[in-house]
Design a protein around this motif. Sequence first.
Motif: not given
Length: 369
Positions: A36-38, A310-312, A348-353
């Motif tokens: 999930y981390l770029p 974490l998708y929410g 696909f989780v956004n690390p900011d979330d």
Amino acid sequence: MEHSFEPLKNDLIVRAAWGQAVERPPIWVMRQAGRYLPEYHQTKGTRDFFECCRDPEVSSTLTLQPIERFAGLIDAAIIFSDILVIPQAMGMLVEMVDKKGPTFPNPLKSPSDLQYAELMQRHVDVSTELDYVYRAITLTRKKLQGRVPLIGFCGAPWTLFCYMVEGGGSKLFKEVKTWIYKYPDEAKALLQKIAELCVDYLALQVKAGAQLIQVFDSWAGELSPASFKQFSQPYLEYIAKHLPPKLKELGLDPVPMIVFPKGAWYALDAACDMGYNVVGLDWLHAPADAVKTVGDRLIVIQGNADPGVLYGSRASITQVVKEMVEGFGWATRKKGWIVNLGHGITPFVNPDDLRFFFEEVHRLTKEAQ
């Protein structure tokens, strides 16, 4: 060879795992180093997944990425590796197939399979076969410079056995169910051999620098309660019973031990008596019910937010953290809880979330003081 490492600046998770009262609940998440981390993809490049695991420099770089990105918010690193290194050390070929996951091109078919006889007879020296894991651990401990403790891990015997006979992940678990209901004695013999290797492997991880260990029983929930008692529990207990004396034999101090029997909600009571310090919960448990089950036993609970939150929305994340803080009784207990997700963070989780999740844990547990 003994290693010298810098003293720990943050020993929160170690104290919490031993059952001590702590100033706030420690946080880490399963699979926190990952896709999930770029920066994970930049470091991995064109390398195969297992190639990353086998390169101590790459493994340690990946392990440290979430520690650097979420500095001050998380309280442990977990070595970047895989549970399937033990079957690999036993001589089985495992490949990481794109969009499919780990695959055994030649799984164990039956006890009459020549491969089964060879596996049972082969002496496996995990000190040499898995040396790359120990080197990655030592290198990572040095790079951490005491910022947070480092967790080592292995797959549970039952989960590794599932992969070895199914040839990968499964929906039906047809092959492994055939084994346990048709060839139970042969299944148990192999499970015992895996359990013994797990003890040696974990002890050498501690020698290399791991400060806590976790046993992942990812497929525990595929067993009925009666089958769990036969094919998972005895081998989890074996590890918990034999690791401390093995560490003593190596001249090492004991470390906290975590067990995570995913999906086996019915086994929480049993898991509290297996000899581990910490029991990991998946998201199928209601925190307050889990606390009741643990009762006055000196067991720490780890978990258990649904990774899917974490998708929410941010509001959903706040709500889930609030439910955990209240359910695990943080305001009154001040111990007995390590914050985690109920399984590994998903792609696909956004690390900011994830950062927001960590920040909300800090904020809401502080408010509950």
